[in-house]
Design a protein around this motif. Structure first.
Motif, mmCIF file in Angstrom:
data_model
loop_
_atom_site.group_PDB
_atom_site.id
_atom_site.type_symbol
_atom_site.label_atom_id
_atom_site.label_comp_id
_atom_site.label_asym_id
_atom_site.label_seq_id
_atom_site.Cartn_x
_atom_site.Cartn_y
_atom_site.Cartn_z
ATOM 1 N N ASP A 35 41.566 42.878 40.657
ATOM 2 C CA ASP A 35 41.281 41.855 41.653
ATOM 3 C C ASP A 35 39.773 41.824 41.896
ATOM 4 O O ASP A 35 39.240 42.666 42.613
ATOM 5 N N ASP A 50 38.462 35.880 33.531
ATOM 6 C CA ASP A 50 39.713 35.631 34.255
ATOM 7 C C ASP A 50 40.924 36.177 33.496
ATOM 8 O O ASP A 50 41.835 36.764 34.088
ATOM 9 N N ARG A 51 40.937 35.998 32.174
ATOM 10 C CA ARG A 51 42.051 36.507 31.359
ATOM 11 C C ARG A 51 42.130 38.024 31.449
ATOM 12 O O ARG A 51 43.204 38.600 31.663
ATOM 13 N N GLU A 70 43.332 39.211 34.881
ATOM 14 C CA GLU A 70 44.773 39.014 35.037
ATOM 15 C C GLU A 70 45.563 40.034 34.217
ATOM 16 O O GLU A 70 46.504 40.652 34.713
ATOM 17 N N GLU A 71 45.185 40.219 32.958
ATOM 18 C CA GLU A 71 45.892 41.167 32.092
ATOM 19 C C GLU A 71 45.826 42.586 32.609
ATOM 20 O O GLU A 71 46.761 43.354 32.455
ATOM 21 N N GLY A 129 45.252 43.438 35.803
ATOM 22 C CA GLY A 129 45.602 43.533 37.219
ATOM 23 C C GLY A 129 44.413 43.887 38.098
ATOM 24 O O GLY A 129 44.569 44.532 39.126
#
Length: 126
Positions: free
Chosen positions: A42, A33-34, A37-38, A40
């Motif tokens: 999806d 997840d990290r 997110e870092e 971008g």
């Protein structure tokens, strides 16, 4: 869908109890997840969970002394060399290789992953 201990057990044969596997699943989820997110990225839930399953299995194989994958064996001389020293790269275990294959290109490139080892213990029962 959420990754379960049973999902990890489908990937690797382990003698660990469910309560011993669960922290590795949590760490793998946090790491995936990290990074998503870092970067971008999806990830759909199925793809994310697949990466998490393999990464959790990799963590077990590389961080648990009693669960390491043999890299080479000499049955006659009884010597065994194990893959996956602490903090090993994903290429060092079979589950880690699978995590690389199913993740987006470059997802695990750059810095190596880190694990805060507050609830994961490296054990050596010998």
């Amino acid at each position: 869908m959420t990754v379960s201990v049973a999902d990890v057990r489908e990937i690797i044969d382990t003698s660990l109890d469910d309560v011993e596997i669960d922290p590795y699943v949590g760490r793998a989820e946090s790491e995936v997840d990290r990074r998503a997110e870092e970067q971008g990225v999806d990830l759909d839930e199925t793809h994310r969970d697949q990466i998490v399953e393999y990464l959790a299995a990799h963590f077990i194989r590389s961080l648990r002394v009693d669960e390491r994958e043999p890299e080479s064996q000499n049955v006659g001389g009884q010597s065994v060399t194990y893959a996956g020293s602490l903090g090993a790269h994903l290429e060092r275990t079979t589950p880690g290789e699978h995590a690389l294959r199913v993740s987006p290109t470059g997802f695990f490139s750059g810095e190596t992953y880190t694990i805060v080892r507050d609830d994961i213990e490296d054990t050596d029962d010998s």
